[in-house]
Structure formats: structure tokens, C-alpha cells
Design a protein around this motif. Sequence first.
Motif, PDB file in Angstrom:
ATOM      1  N   GLN A  58       0.990  -1.208  -0.110  1.00  0.00           N
ATOM      2  CA  GLN A  58       0.009  -0.015   0.028  1.00  0.00           C
ATOM      3  C   GLN A  58       0.847   1.201  -0.028  1.00  0.00           C
ATOM      4  OE1 GLN A  58      -2.517   0.422   3.348  1.00  0.00           O
ATOM      5  NE2 GLN A  58      -4.038   1.521   2.403  1.00  0.00           N
ATOM      6  N   GLY A  59       0.436   2.239  -0.757  1.00  0.00           N
ATOM      7  CA  GLY A  59       1.202   3.519  -0.688  1.00  0.00           C
ATOM      8  C   GLY A  59       1.099   4.099  -2.064  1.00  0.00           C
ATOM      9  N   ASP A  60       1.740   5.258  -2.195  1.00  0.00           N
ATOM     10  CA  ASP A  60       1.974   6.053  -3.420  1.00  0.00           C
ATOM     11  C   ASP A  60       2.986   5.302  -4.550  1.00  0.00           C
ATOM     12  OD1 ASP A  60       0.021   7.895  -2.374  1.00  0.00           O
ATOM     13  OD2 ASP A  60       1.977   9.052  -1.535  1.00  0.00           O
ATOM     14  N   ASP A  61       3.800   4.656  -4.128  1.00  0.00           N
ATOM     15  CA  ASP A  61       4.727   3.920  -4.772  1.00  0.00           C
ATOM     16  C   ASP A  61       4.613   2.645  -4.847  1.00  0.00           C
ATOM     17  OD1 ASP A  61       5.636   3.791  -2.327  1.00  0.00           O
ATOM     18  OD2 ASP A  61       7.721   4.130  -2.676  1.00  0.00           O
ATOM     19  N   LEU A 106      -6.717  -2.605  -5.332  1.00  0.00           N
ATOM     20  CA  LEU A 106      -7.959  -2.610  -4.736  1.00  0.00           C
ATOM     21  C   LEU A 106      -8.225  -1.154  -4.056  1.00  0.00           C
ATOM     22  CD1 LEU A 106      -7.108  -6.002  -2.858  1.00  0.00           C
ATOM     23  CD2 LEU A 106      -8.713  -5.692  -4.932  1.00  0.00           C
ATOM     24  N   ALA A 107      -9.117  -0.500  -4.255  1.00  0.00           N
ATOM     25  CA  ALA A 107      -9.409   0.703  -3.493  1.00  0.00           C
ATOM     26  C   ALA A 107      -9.928   0.604  -2.066  1.00  0.00           C
ATOM     27  CB  ALA A 107     -10.815   1.252  -4.528  1.00  0.00           C
ATOM     28  N   VAL A 108      -9.410   1.574  -1.314  1.00  0.00           N
ATOM     29  CA  VAL A 108      -9.493   1.534   0.040  1.00  0.00           C
ATOM     30  C   VAL A 108     -10.147   2.896   0.248  1.00  0.00           C
ATOM     31  CG1 VAL A 108      -8.612   1.492   2.408  1.00  0.00           C
ATOM     32  CG2 VAL A 108      -7.677  -0.030   0.450  1.00  0.00           C
ATOM     33  N   GLU A 109     -11.403   3.100   0.684  1.00  0.00           N
ATOM     34  CA  GLU A 109     -11.833   4.211   1.220  1.00  0.00           C
ATOM     35  C   GLU A 109     -11.273   5.017   2.203  1.00  0.00           C
ATOM     36  OE1 GLU A 109     -16.135   5.999   2.895  1.00  0.00           O
ATOM     37  OE2 GLU A 109     -16.196   4.108   1.621  1.00  0.00           O
ATOM     38  N   GLY A 110     -10.787   6.416   1.924  1.00  0.00           N
ATOM     39  CA  GLY A 110     -10.121   7.192   2.900  1.00  0.00           C
ATOM     40  C   GLY A 110      -8.578   6.906   2.975  1.00  0.00           C
ATOM     41  N   ALA A 111      -8.050   6.010   1.987  1.00  0.00           N
ATOM     42  CA  ALA A 111      -6.549   5.803   2.059  1.00  0.00           C
ATOM     43  C   ALA A 111      -6.068   5.323   0.724  1.00  0.00           C
ATOM     44  CB  ALA A 111      -6.218   4.459   3.081  1.00  0.00           C
ATOM     45  N   ALA A 112      -4.759   5.128   0.932  1.00  0.00           N
ATOM     46  CA  ALA A 112      -4.049   4.873  -0.770  1.00  0.00           C
ATOM     47  C   ALA A 112      -4.755   3.304  -0.851  1.00  0.00           C
ATOM     48  CB  ALA A 112      -2.496   5.042  -0.432  1.00  0.00           C
TER      49      ALA A 112
END
Length: 139
Positions: free
Chosen positions: A71-74, A113-119
Motif C-alpha cells: 500500500q502507498g503512493d509507490d 484494490l480501492a480503500v476508502e479514505g486511504a491509498a
Amino acid sequence: MPTPRETILAALHARLSALAAKVLRGDVLPERVPADGLLILRDGEPGEPEVTLSPPAYHYEHRAEIEAVVQGDDRDELFDNLCASVGAALAADRTLGGLCDWVEAEAPRPVDLAVEGAASLKAAVIPVVLHYSTDDPLG
């Protein structure tokens, strides 16, 4: 005394535990994914063995699974590095210290996988085929 199957799965878990990512066995996905990623080893299926007689031996191609999650931007780079580290760990000892005839991973099929309110998460299942023989399918 653990069965050969359990001994092999424990050895695979130990090999993966040497990686930077957090490694779990048979657990649920935690609420937070560590910065270095997460691996969850699933015992998988031993499948139907080939049997030889005199003496009896059961030859398995056991399909375990490793869930890889970052998880994260990269996350694309993190995911690639995590999968490469799993591959390197398995290639370093294809017999898990002589417990298996051969261990080989198959290519992952990553998904975002989309996570609401997070990366969002990037995850995949990495199938791992464990080739081993035992003299008792329950032992």
C-alpha cells in the motif's frame, strides 16, 4: 512430531520470514499494511498424489499460496520489489533444506484494490508448487 507437509510449510514460512515484509501464516488481512509490504502464506492444497508401490510412496505437487499486499503512493515499485524478493528467497534454496524435491513459484496476477479514505492496495496471490514425497498421506 509434525508431518512432512507441516514441516515443509513451516520451512517455507521461515524462509519468507527472513524478508523485510511482514509475514503471516493463515491469518486475515490486518487493518494496516506495513510499509515494506505484507505476505500471508496459505497452506493450499496438496492435490491427488502419484503413488508408487514397494515401498509405498506418495508424490505430491502441493500448491500453497502467498498473498502479497502493498500500500502507498509507490505501490507498483513496492509490489515489484516484494515479488522479486519472494522469488530470490525461493531460488536461494529450491529444496528448503532438503525437505522438498523442488519449490517453484508461478507468476502473480496483481490487482489494485480501492480503500476508502486511504491509498489503494496492490495485491496478488503467488502460487508456490512444493514437490515432495511421503510414505503416508496422513503422516
